[in-house]
Design a protein around this motif. Structure first.
Motif, PDB file in Angstrom:
ATOM      1  N   ASN A 108       0.507  -1.457  -0.019  1.00  0.00           N
ATOM      2  CA  ASN A 108       0.225   0.402   0.160  1.00  0.00           C
ATOM      3  C   ASN A 108       0.315   1.292   0.166  1.00  0.00           C
ATOM      4  N   GLY A 109       2.233   1.178   0.022  1.00  0.00           N
ATOM      5  CA  GLY A 109       3.051   2.182   0.146  1.00  0.00           C
ATOM      6  C   GLY A 109       3.415   3.013   1.098  1.00  0.00           C
ATOM      7  N   ASN A 110       2.777   2.297   2.115  1.00  0.00           N
ATOM      8  CA  ASN A 110       3.610   1.735   3.269  1.00  0.00           C
ATOM      9  C   ASN A 110       5.050   2.123   3.662  1.00  0.00           C
ATOM     10  N   VAL A 111       5.585   3.157   4.690  1.00  0.00           N
ATOM     11  CA  VAL A 111       6.731   2.867   4.993  1.00  0.00           C
ATOM     12  C   VAL A 111       6.725   2.344   6.580  1.00  0.00           C
ATOM     13  N   TYR A 112       7.564   0.990   7.033  1.00  0.00           N
ATOM     14  CA  TYR A 112       7.776   1.055   8.112  1.00  0.00           C
ATOM     15  C   TYR A 112       9.179   0.505   8.612  1.00  0.00           C
ATOM     16  N   LEU A 113       9.854   0.017   9.722  1.00  0.00           N
ATOM     17  CA  LEU A 113      10.634  -0.091  10.486  1.00  0.00           C
ATOM     18  C   LEU A 113      11.026  -1.749  10.602  1.00  0.00           C
TER      19      LEU A 113
END
Length: 501
Positions: free
Chosen positions: A378-383
């Protein structure tokens, strides 16, 4: 899930304890005024919070219908709390504040809530099914605290925090998987003042697999920044991008470089006319500090967007990105158990661009090679931790969060996903860092496993620190998570604050 930073107006002169207002608390140079209050519809027993100036001088608050209340509580000289009495009129009118020598009326109006049920809607064509969505349509529903399902001695409730959406006209929720099964299940809504309303009974069948609603941020424009200039630049978005959008979804425009009198505009993609009259152009100067402006999608807006697309325009600002915040139904029941992001959420670290900075740029202050930042579908960035880490996991002190009033009334949260096969996560001894305040938790903050799915972890700030009370000036102080040893394969996103419910 790129999340919403909700910016609260700074409050000053904080009282150590809630006390009744008195003239001793007022600065003589201040004039009595009302800036805002919430909520704007009330039932008997509803607490109303009022902000303004010289709140310490208030002797009486007058509700519609001329009902005066002298039992007021001074939170500080800019904040007042009062409980709505019986007999408030259903006709909208101003809230009036009276001091010894002055009287002022609010610009906002307030009235008695008159909750009413209109109809049910069910996502499943067979009707109410456990694990599937349903909607309760009505009016004046904002004060609903729980929806209760009862059959005999079997009672199951859905709290407001668990509802997919709650507006004044509709409550959307998922029928719990443990809801009573059978004919004539009694339905009721309970309100914040501990009253309740009986609804028509429904028949509930056992669903096949269940699922859950998950709040997602779906990027609809993430190309090069567009300078709106003097109405010279715009972003045109195709109708196909909004094919799955729903009423009450939110369109958010991330902004930067606001000049004098910046104005936003959301237009029909074909006619270039505002989706509604008030969206032809509107001031966005107050939104500059947040780094975005947003609007909830109405039926009128949605029909145009799905037929003709959307044009984002305006003047004297730069369009950085455009996103759609929408609830997505995930089949299977246990795919996601994350808390929703709401307009009240204050985002600390979510690894997306805000005010020209991205938390992922900091990596880990302890070991930058240990942290990586994948992008989901979904284009979400996470660590994600690429190797075990002992020290800083999340950290940032570049984004100006501002001041949070009454920090003891907040919950600190983050989303976590622990990949399959990872062990030892629950043994990591962890600390929250909030505005350079170190809040010890120890082992057990992380679950041992999440089965490879996202879930939300939360802690009451009042449980972590008895000293952290009143106004907390976060500004650009450090916020993050510190501890160890955190195993590889732990993924974290959306470190945030939410009001305690």
């Amino acid at each position: 899930m790129k999340r919403i930073i909700y910016y609260l107006t700074a409050l000053v002169f904080a009282c150590i304890h809630f006390v009744s207002c008195s003239d001793d608390e007022v600065e003589g140079t201040q004039a009595l005024s009302v800036a805002s209050f919430y909520p704007t519809i009330v039932m008997e027993g509803t607490e109303v919070t009022i902000t303004g100036t010289a709140m310490g001088s208030v002797k009486e608050v007058v509700f519609p219908g001329g009902i005066a209340v002298s039992n007021v509580t001074c939170i500080d000289d800019r904040t007042l709390a009062v409980t709505a009495p019986a007999g408030v009129s259903e006709a909208e009118s101003a809230l009036v504040l009276r001091s010894e020598n002055d009287e002022v009326a609010s610009r906002q109006t307030i009235r008695k809530a008159n909750p009413a049920f209109l109809s049910y809607q069910f996502a499943d064509k067979e009707g109410a099914m456990t694990g599937s969505s349903m909607t309760i349509n009505g009016k004046d529903l904002l004060l609903v605290e729980d929806v209760v399902f009862t059959l005999g001695d079997d009672v199951v409730s859905v709290n407001a925090l668990e509802m997919t959406r709650k507006s004044n006209t509709a409550i959307k929720l998922v029928v719990p998987k443990d809801a009573p099964i059978g004919e004539g299940v009694q339905m009721a809504m309970s309100f914040k003042n501990n009253t309740s309303m009986t609804l028509p009974a429904i028949d509930i069948q056992k669903g096949s697999g269940g699922g859950s609603w998950v709040q997602k941020e779906v990027p609809v424009y993430s190309g090069e920044p567009v300078d709106a200039g003097s109405w010279s630049g715009s972003v045109q978005l195709a109708a196909t991008l909004f094919a799955d959008a729903k009423v009450d979804d939110v369109i958010r425009v991330y902004i930067s470089d606001c000049g004098s009198n910046p104005q936003g505009s959301l237009k029909n993609g074909s006619t270039w006319v505002g989706l509604t009259d008030d969206l032809e152009y509107f001031n966005i100067g107050d939104d500059a500090a947040n780094g975005y402006y947003e609007r909830a999608i109405t039926e009128e807006m949605l029909s145009q967007m799905q037929e003709s697309g959307l044009i984002v325009a305006g003047q004297n600002y730069v369009i950085q990105k455009v996103s759609l915040f929408t609830a997505v139904w995930v089949e299977g029941g246990d795919e996601e158990t994350t808390d929703p992001i709401t307009p009240e959420t204050i985002m600390l670290n979510d690894f997306e661009d805000h005010d020209g900075h991205n938390s992922s740029w900091d990596a880990s202050w302890t070991d930058a090679e240990a942290t990586e930042f994948p992008v989901d579908d979904n284009g979400n960035v996470y660590l994600r931790l690429a190797k075990p880490l002992d020290g800083w996991a999340i950290n940032c002190n570049h984004q100006d969060i501002g001041t949070v009033a009454n920090i003891e009334n907040y919950v600190i949260k983050f989303d976590i996903k622990i990949e399959a096969g990872v062990t030892g996560a629950s043994e990591a001894a962890m600390q929250f860092v909030l505005a350079d305040n170190w809040l010890w938790v120890g082992a057990g903050l992380f679950p041992e496993t999440t089965d490879g799915k996202w879930m939300t972890v939360s802690r009451n700030i009042s449980d972590l620190s008895a000293e952290l009370v009143g106004d907390l000036a976060i500004g650009k102080a450090s916020n993050g998570l510190y501890g160890g040893v955190i195993p590889a394969g732990v993924c974290i996103d959306n470190l945030r604050l939410d009001p305690k419910k």
